[in-house]
Write an enzyme that holds these catalytic residues in place. Structure first.
Site, PDB file in Angstrom:
ATOM      1  N   SER A 172     -14.956  15.223 -36.333  1.00 24.83           N
ATOM      2  CA  SER A 172     -14.750  14.059 -35.469  1.00 24.83           C
ATOM      3  C   SER A 172     -15.021  12.784 -36.253  1.00 24.83           C
ATOM      4  O   SER A 172     -15.259  12.824 -37.459  1.00 24.83           O
ATOM      5  CB  SER A 172     -15.667  14.159 -34.247  1.00 24.83           C
ATOM      6  OG  SER A 172     -15.307  13.204 -33.286  1.00 24.83           O
ATOM      7  N   ASN A 173     -14.955  11.667 -35.568  1.00 21.89           N
ATOM      8  CA  ASN A 173     -15.231  10.368 -36.174  1.00 21.89           C
ATOM      9  C   ASN A 173     -16.327   9.670 -35.396  1.00 21.89           C
ATOM     10  O   ASN A 173     -16.502   9.931 -34.206  1.00 21.89           O
ATOM     11  CB  ASN A 173     -13.982   9.482 -36.082  1.00 21.89           C
ATOM     12  CG  ASN A 173     -12.979   9.785 -37.154  1.00 21.89           C
ATOM     13  OD1 ASN A 173     -13.328  10.063 -38.298  1.00 21.89           O
ATOM     14  ND2 ASN A 173     -11.718   9.740 -36.803  1.00 21.89           N
ATOM     15  N   GLU A 174     -16.998   8.766 -36.051  1.00 20.88           N
ATOM     16  CA  GLU A 174     -18.006   7.942 -35.385  1.00 20.88           C
ATOM     17  C   GLU A 174     -17.281   6.983 -34.431  1.00 20.88           C
ATOM     18  O   GLU A 174     -16.390   6.248 -34.852  1.00 20.88           O
ATOM     19  CB  GLU A 174     -18.731   7.143 -36.470  1.00 20.88           C
ATOM     20  CG  GLU A 174     -19.997   6.492 -36.066  1.00 20.88           C
ATOM     21  CD  GLU A 174     -21.112   7.475 -35.762  1.00 20.88           C
ATOM     22  OE1 GLU A 174     -21.640   7.383 -34.639  1.00 20.88           O
ATOM     23  OE2 GLU A 174     -21.447   8.302 -36.613  1.00 20.88           O
TER      24      GLU A 174
ATOM     25  N   ALA B  76     -10.903   6.110 -32.567  1.00 19.96           N
ATOM     26  CA  ALA B  76     -11.121   6.609 -33.927  1.00 19.96           C
ATOM     27  C   ALA B  76     -10.468   7.990 -33.989  1.00 19.96           C
ATOM     28  O   ALA B  76     -11.100   9.011 -33.742  1.00 19.96           O
ATOM     29  CB  ALA B  76     -12.608   6.690 -34.220  1.00 19.96           C
ATOM     30  N   VAL B  77      -9.175   7.968 -34.246  1.00 23.95           N
ATOM     31  CA  VAL B  77      -8.383   9.211 -34.236  1.00 23.95           C
ATOM     32  C   VAL B  77      -8.653   9.988 -35.530  1.00 23.95           C
ATOM     33  O   VAL B  77      -8.618   9.405 -36.613  1.00 23.95           O
ATOM     34  CB  VAL B  77      -6.867   8.876 -34.145  1.00 23.95           C
ATOM     35  CG1 VAL B  77      -6.046  10.149 -34.002  1.00 23.95           C
ATOM     36  CG2 VAL B  77      -6.579   7.900 -33.019  1.00 23.95           C
TER      37      VAL B  77
END
Ligand code: C5P
Length: 219
Positions: free
Chosen positions: A25-27, A91-92
């Site tokens: 994932s992303n922050e 944040a893809v």
């Protein structure tokens, strides 16, 4: 009566599962996307809001929940034509595992290195930029170096009308410093709350949208 301006806002991170318990994932807290949605609603605009699994969600807005970048892409495609202004503050995840293991992957005691094969996800805002018809398409650029240079490149490559450039200081923080960039203007906003920044972004997108509309009428 003329139709209300409709915003399509994408927010939060996406989650790309490796197995039933692990993911890439992303922050992203979802604060900026939520602030944008609330600012647009406050000004009387319609908002379609698509969110990945985020900590912060907007009030007074119906939320379309998604998990993965592919889910977000499908939901964005379904709603794209209804929107006058599209903003992707999500944040893809750029990549997803090529396969998702049905069972939790066991630790292999004979090797200390593990490789996960990844496949590129579609670029949602680039799709919107390339397929827009009198719509305003807005992206965000979060960079750890050459912020403005990289943001300008993204503005051009993704065919965006406006890009909001910010550094990593924005993570999980109530305040942020951003530059709101179009092909012929840069507006810097230093250390302001995300609510104030969101209001300015909404105002700028409306300005660009009205410009496109008046050019259409005059041509
Ligand atoms: O290329 P980069 O991810 O840095 O670009 C940032 C902008 O592109 C953001 O607005 C982000 O939401 C959007 N994006 C997207 N689809 C992706 C990756 C990024 O829409 N797969």
């Amino acid at each position: 009566m003329s139709k209300k301006i409709t915003f399509l806002i994408l927010s939060g991170p996406t989650k790309e599962h490796i197995d039933p318990v692990r993911y890439i994932s992303n922050e992203s807290s979802g604060q900026m996307g939520s602030a944008l949605a609330e600012a647009a609603v406050k000004k009387g605009y319609d908002v379609i809001f698509i969110s990945g699994p985020a900590k912060v969600l907007p009030k007074y807005v119906k939320i379309i929940d998604v998990i993965t970048a592919l889910d977000m892409f499908k939901a964005a495609q379904l709603n794209f034509k209804k929107a006058d202004i599209v903003i992707n503050a999500a944040a893809v995840a750029d990549y997803r595992p090529t396969k998702i293991s049905k069972h939790k992957i066991k630790k292999n005691c004979t090797t200390s290195v593990m490789t996960i094969k990844l496949k590129q996800n579609p670029d949602i805002i680039k799709y919107c930029g390339e397929n827009k018809h009198n719509q305003v398409v807005v992206g965000f650029a979060l960079e750890t170096k050459d912020l403005i240079k990289n943001a300008l490149l993204k503005l051009k490559n993704k065919k965006l009308d406006l890009i909001v450039a910010n550094g990593i200081g924005t993570f999980n923080s109530k305040n942020s410093t951003v530059s709101i960039i179009t092909s012929n203007s840069i507006l810097e906003i230093k250390n302001r709350s995300k609510n104030i920044i969101a209001e300015k972004i909404i105002n700028e997108t409306i300005r660009v949208f009205k410009n496109i509309k008046s050019c259409k009428v005059n041509s």
